[in-house]
Write an enzyme that holds these catalytic residues in place. Sequence first.
Site, PDB file in Angstrom:
ATOM      1  N   GLY A  45       0.815  -1.218   0.000  1.00 37.56           N
ATOM      2  CA  GLY A  45       0.000   0.000   0.000  1.00 37.56           C
ATOM      3  C   GLY A  45       0.845   1.263   0.000  1.00 37.56           C
ATOM      4  CB  CYS A  46       3.728   2.275   2.062  1.00 42.47           C
ATOM      5  SG  CYS A  46       2.861   2.123   3.636  1.00 42.47           S
ATOM      6  CB  THR A  47       5.182   0.297  -2.751  1.00 43.64           C
ATOM      7  OG1 THR A  47       6.111  -0.141  -1.751  1.00 43.64           O
ATOM      8  CG2 THR A  47       5.887   0.376  -4.095  1.00 43.64           C
ATOM      9  CB  ALA A  50       5.526   6.409  -2.162  1.00 46.50           C
TER      10      ALA A  50
END
Length: 149
Positions: A45-47, A50
Site C-alpha cells: 500500500g505504501c509503495t 508513494a
Amino acid sequence: MNTLKVGDKVPAFSAKDENGNIIKLSDYKGKKLIVFFYPKANTPGCTAEACNLRDNYTELKAQGYELLGVSADSEKSQLNFKNKYQFPFPLLADEDHTILNIFGVWGPKQFMGKKYDGIHRMTFVIDGDGVVEKVIDKVKTKDHAAQIL
C-alpha cells in the site's frame, strides 16, 4: 489521537531525511506543502501511494506543491525505499515519533482482529503560512494525487 484539523497551525518540526539531512517545516515557508504519512516503507500500500505521488510529481510541482513523506522507518530503510522507486521528494525518518505525534497520526489501529498502535495513513496539505488547508484520512493509495489535486 489528537489529529491536526483544517485551520490548525502546524507546530515547528524537524527530522532527518533518508540522507541524514535535517529537514524543517520552516524550510517550506511561503510554499504549499503536502505531508503524507505512511505505515511502512516497501510495503504494497505504501509503495502504491508513494509511486502514485512520484508519477504525478510534475503536475503537483506545477500546482506549486512540495512533498514530504514521513514514516517511523530508519534513514537506511527510507534511503532503500527512495532509491528503489526513484522518489523525487524527501522521506523523513521519524523513528522517535515526534512528527507523527505533532500531526496526531500515531495511535490505536486494528488489523485482522489484532489491536496495536501504529501510523494512520493520512495526508495533510499545508499552506505557505504553515496552516492545514486539507486533511485526507481515507487515502486511495493508487489514486492519491487525484485526491490532492
